[in-house]
Design an enzyme around this catalytic site. Structure first.
Site, PDB file in Angstrom:
ATOM      1  N   HIS A 308       0.855  -1.190   0.000  1.00  0.00           N
ATOM      2  CA  HIS A 308       0.000   0.000   0.000  1.00  0.00           C
ATOM      3  C   HIS A 308       0.884   1.229   0.000  1.00  0.00           C
ATOM      4  CE1 HIS A 308      -3.130   2.855   1.104  1.00  0.00           C
ATOM      5  NE2 HIS A 308      -3.943   1.958   0.598  1.00  0.00           N
ATOM      6  N   ASP A 366      -7.950  -5.385  -0.129  1.00  0.00           N
ATOM      7  CA  ASP A 366      -8.456  -6.048  -1.332  1.00  0.00           C
ATOM      8  C   ASP A 366      -8.133  -7.536  -1.361  1.00  0.00           C
ATOM      9  OD1 ASP A 366      -9.694  -3.876  -2.332  1.00  0.00           O
ATOM     10  OD2 ASP A 366      -7.959  -3.168  -3.452  1.00  0.00           O
TER      11      ASP A 366
HETATM   12  N1  CMC Z   1       4.468  -7.296  -4.990  1.00  0.00           N
HETATM   13  C1  CMC Z   1       5.820  -7.271  -5.107  1.00  0.00           C
HETATM   14  N2  CMC Z   1       6.571  -6.165  -4.901  1.00  0.00           N
HETATM   15  C2  CMC Z   1       5.921  -5.028  -4.564  1.00  0.00           C
HETATM   16  C3  CMC Z   1       4.535  -4.995  -4.419  1.00  0.00           C
HETATM   17  C4  CMC Z   1       3.794  -6.177  -4.623  1.00  0.00           C
HETATM   18  N3  CMC Z   1       2.455  -6.187  -4.511  1.00  0.00           N
HETATM   19  N4  CMC Z   1       4.151  -3.727  -4.078  1.00  0.00           N
HETATM   20  C5  CMC Z   1       5.273  -3.002  -4.012  1.00  0.00           C
HETATM   21  N5  CMC Z   1       6.360  -3.790  -4.293  1.00  0.00           N
HETATM   22  C6  CMC Z   1       7.775  -3.380  -4.264  1.00  0.00           C
HETATM   23  C7  CMC Z   1       8.127  -2.578  -5.497  1.00  0.00           C
HETATM   24  O1  CMC Z   1       8.632  -3.385  -6.536  1.00  0.00           O
HETATM   25  C8  CMC Z   1       9.170  -1.631  -4.954  1.00  0.00           C
HETATM   26  O2  CMC Z   1      10.390  -2.316  -4.890  1.00  0.00           O
HETATM   27  P1  CMC Z   1      11.787  -1.493  -5.105  1.00  0.00           P
HETATM   28  O3  CMC Z   1      11.853  -0.489  -4.006  1.00  0.00           O
HETATM   29  O4  CMC Z   1      12.827  -2.574  -4.999  1.00  0.00           O
HETATM   30  O5  CMC Z   1      11.708  -0.880  -6.467  1.00  0.00           O
HETATM   31  C9  CMC Z   1       8.710  -1.360  -3.521  1.00  0.00           C
HETATM   32  O6  CMC Z   1       7.928  -2.510  -3.151  1.00  0.00           O
HETATM   33  C10 CMC Z   1       7.863  -0.101  -3.378  1.00  0.00           C
HETATM   34  O7  CMC Z   1       6.826  -0.149  -4.357  1.00  0.00           O
HETATM   35  P2  CMC Z   1       6.177   1.131  -5.032  1.00  0.00           P
HETATM   36  O8  CMC Z   1       5.517   0.733  -6.309  1.00  0.00           O
HETATM   37  O9  CMC Z   1       7.193   2.234  -5.106  1.00  0.00           O
HETATM   38  O10 CMC Z   1       5.108   1.530  -3.955  1.00  0.00           O
HETATM   39  P3  CMC Z   1       3.839   2.408  -4.194  1.00  0.00           P
HETATM   40  O11 CMC Z   1       3.537   3.041  -2.893  1.00  0.00           O
HETATM   41  O12 CMC Z   1       4.005   3.325  -5.356  1.00  0.00           O
HETATM   42  O13 CMC Z   1       2.724   1.322  -4.594  1.00  0.00           O
HETATM   43  C11 CMC Z   1       0.859  -0.108  -4.585  1.00  0.00           C
HETATM   44  C12 CMC Z   1       1.664   0.945  -3.799  1.00  0.00           C
HETATM   45  C13 CMC Z   1      -0.412  -0.430  -3.778  1.00  0.00           C
HETATM   46  C14 CMC Z   1       0.435   0.483  -5.949  1.00  0.00           C
HETATM   47  C15 CMC Z   1       1.742  -1.377  -4.774  1.00  0.00           C
HETATM   48  O14 CMC Z   1       2.084  -1.923  -3.522  1.00  0.00           O
HETATM   49  C16 CMC Z   1       1.037  -2.430  -5.646  1.00  0.00           C
HETATM   50  O15 CMC Z   1       1.135  -2.344  -6.872  1.00  0.00           O
HETATM   51  N6  CMC Z   1       0.355  -3.422  -5.009  1.00  0.00           N
HETATM   52  C17 CMC Z   1      -0.422  -4.388  -5.754  1.00  0.00           C
HETATM   53  C18 CMC Z   1      -1.757  -3.786  -6.153  1.00  0.00           C
HETATM   54  C19 CMC Z   1      -2.698  -3.653  -4.990  1.00  0.00           C
HETATM   55  O16 CMC Z   1      -2.900  -4.590  -4.220  1.00  0.00           O
HETATM   56  N7  CMC Z   1      -3.368  -2.464  -4.891  1.00  0.00           N
HETATM   57  C20 CMC Z   1      -4.427  -2.231  -3.894  1.00  0.00           C
HETATM   58  C21 CMC Z   1      -4.063  -1.159  -2.910  1.00  0.00           C
HETATM   59  S1  CMC Z   1      -5.220  -1.132  -1.529  1.00  0.00           S
HETATM   60  C22 CMC Z   1      -6.737  -0.636  -2.222  1.00  0.00           C
HETATM   61  C23 CMC Z   1      -6.746   0.757  -2.726  1.00  0.00           C
HETATM   62  O17 CMC Z   1      -6.378   1.671  -1.997  1.00  0.00           O
HETATM   63  O18 CMC Z   1      -7.171   0.953  -3.883  1.00  0.00           O
END
Ligand code: CMC
Length: 431
Positions: A308, A366
């Site tokens: 998240h 989710d």
């Molecule tokens: N699986 C594997 N690695 C992950 C994941 C994941 N689900 N989420 C983040 N990471 C890693 C990412 O690769 C990055 O690694 P590095 O620092 O080595 O490059 C690190 O963790 C930080 O990720 P980020 O993309 O910079 O983090 P963010 O805050 O921009 O993304 C997120 C948040 C929710 C978009 C992401 O965690 C994600 O894509 N999760 C899967 C989709 C998901 O479940 N979304 C629902 C969110 S809750 C409901 C809502 O609010 O809508």
């Protein structure tokens, strides 16, 4: 907005400027950079808004490190346990928990707006049967602007109120109709003697050929899913609603914009994407392969339902949702369902894996909501529409708050331009 009590000092080249700072009720201090360009001739750069407060708000607070989520000061766990969805809607919209009389009046107002204009049914019939229900929702909610002209004037407080009630009341009807349409069953009209969640379940699962009695455990679980998704601060879809509304667009158009943004798999679409991922994994023995892919920098695959932007410890909504998942799975007698077995094992293995622990990646709301909805019998394509109907009250509360803000300006970010500088035009025969 509160008075600024301290300043931040910023040096840009040979200029030093003082920027006012604000202290919120909770959360980090905020530096006011509204005059930065005028004073120093520079912009700030923050794609993804990771360090930017886009507005001031009194509705929802999140502390991602501590796993805290409150609405109007009340912790989400308590609201999910002691309140119900329409009570939380009232709280979000009007700022206080309702008295019994206020709640009765609010429920009555919502209940009396659940039917949609009969002519709107023609809109549904215009879609292909295999259309994604989110596509239908974006279209039909946007089309409400063409049916409810008496509640599109955003400068009229009464019309704003009517539009708010209409959206909260009609969204379950629209989502259920989108579902019925895609499975080729007749639309089921709302019943005003049922509570909000039971009415939605009945509109989704009843058929004219036989009686349908809503199970109170399922209705309670549905209500909890709605409550836990009601609002979530300035997330992508809420910010979309605020940005759309900042131009003066009507409420139905703004909420349609929010639904469009929610659809993406990084946001509300994650519940569908998560279940599809669990189905693709198929059996627990394939989990290590998928965990390895999620950890591989060269593979874009991510574990859906994990991680998240704000919560870096645990998602407080997920804790409550997990309890509901256990109750529903037991009731439905599906604890041994293979997808649910994969979900349980994936959760265990990911939580034990140092990659996920180091990056503070935990199951989010989710992950569990998808499991509950699957057990209830919803197809994956309905997961995000259910999120959208529940989040509508949050979008509206934030929309109303923004319209009452005397400092409201059209949202107009700037950019770090990295394209060509001005150059001489080349005539076509010379290219
Ligand atoms: N699986 C594997 N690695 C992950 C994941 C994941 N689900 N989420 C983040 N990471 C890693 C990412 O690769 C990055 O690694 P590095 O620092 O080595 O490059 C690190 O963790 C930080 O990720 P980020 O993309 O910079 O983090 P963010 O805050 O921009 O993304 C997120 C948040 C929710 C978009 C992401 O965690 C994600 O894509 N999760 C899967 C989709 C998901 O479940 N979304 C629902 C969110 S809750 C409901 C809502 O609010 O809508």
């Amino acid at each position: 907005m509160a008075e600024s009590t301290k300043n931040a000092t910023l040096t840009v080249g040979d200029k030093t400027i003082e920027l006012p700072m604000f202290s919120p009720t909770s959360g980090p201090d905020v530096i006011d950079i509204r005059k930065l360009y005028a004073q120093a001739g520079v912009f700030t750069y923050d794609p993804g808004f990771t360090s930017t407060a886009s507005c001031d708000s009194t509705i929802t607070f999140i502390d991602g490190d501590e796993g805290i989520l409150t609405h109007r000061g009340y912790p989400i766990g308590e609201l999910a346990e002691k309140s119900h969805y329409l009570e939380v809607c009232y709280l979000l919209l009007y700022g206080e928990l309702p008295s019994p009389v206020e709640l009765e009046d609010f429920e009555h107002r919502v209940t009396n707006h659940t039917m949609i204009h009969e002519q709107m049914i023609n809109f549904f019939r215009g879609f292909r049967r295999d259309a994604h229900p989110m596509a239908v929702m974006v279209g039909v909610v946007g089309a409400m602007s063409a049916f409810y002209h008496d509640s599109t004037d955003i400068n009229d407080e009464w019309q704003r109120e009517v539009a708010s009630i209409r959206l909260i009341a009609k969204m379950p009807t629209i989502a259920a109709m989108a579902f019925k349409y895609t499975i080729g069953q007749p639309f089921v009209y709302p019943r005003n003697d049922l509570d909000y969640a039971s009415n939605f379940l009945r509109m989704c699962f009843a058929v004219p050929a036989e009686d349908y009695v809503v199970d109170p455990i399922l209705s309670r679980a549905m209500d909890r899913i709605f409550t836990l998704h009601a609002d979530h601060e300035q997330n992508a879809s809420t910010s979309t609603v605020r940005l759309a509304s900042s131009s003066g667009a009507n409420p139905f158009a703004c909420i349609a914009a929010g639904i469009a943004c929610l659809w993406g798999p990084a946001h509300g679409g994650a519940n569908q994407a998560c279940l599809e991922m669990l189905k693709e994994i198929g059996t627990p023995d394939r989990i290590p392969e998928f965990i390895a892919r999620a950890k591989d920098k060269d593979d874009p695959f991510r574990l859906m339902g994990f991680g998240h932007r704000v919560y870096k410890n645990f998602d407080p909504r997920a804790t409550v949702m997990k309890q509901s998942a256990d109750e529903v799975l037991e009731l439905m007698g599906v604890e041994n369902n293979p997808i649910l077995q994969v979900a349980k094992e994936l959760e265990k293995q990911a939580l034990e894996d140092p990659y996920f622990a180091d990056k503070k990646l935990f199951p989010n709301v989710d992950f569990y909501s998808g499991i509950i909805l699957e057990a209830m019998g919803f197809p994956t394509s309905m997961f995000t529409p259910i999120f959208a109907l529940a989040r509508t009250v949050g979008w509206i509360s934030q929309w109303k708050e923004q319209l009452n803000d005397p400092q409201l300006k059209i949202g107009r970010p700037r950019q770090l331009y990295q394209g060509e500088d001005i150059r001489a035009y080349v005539d076509i025969e010379k290219r």
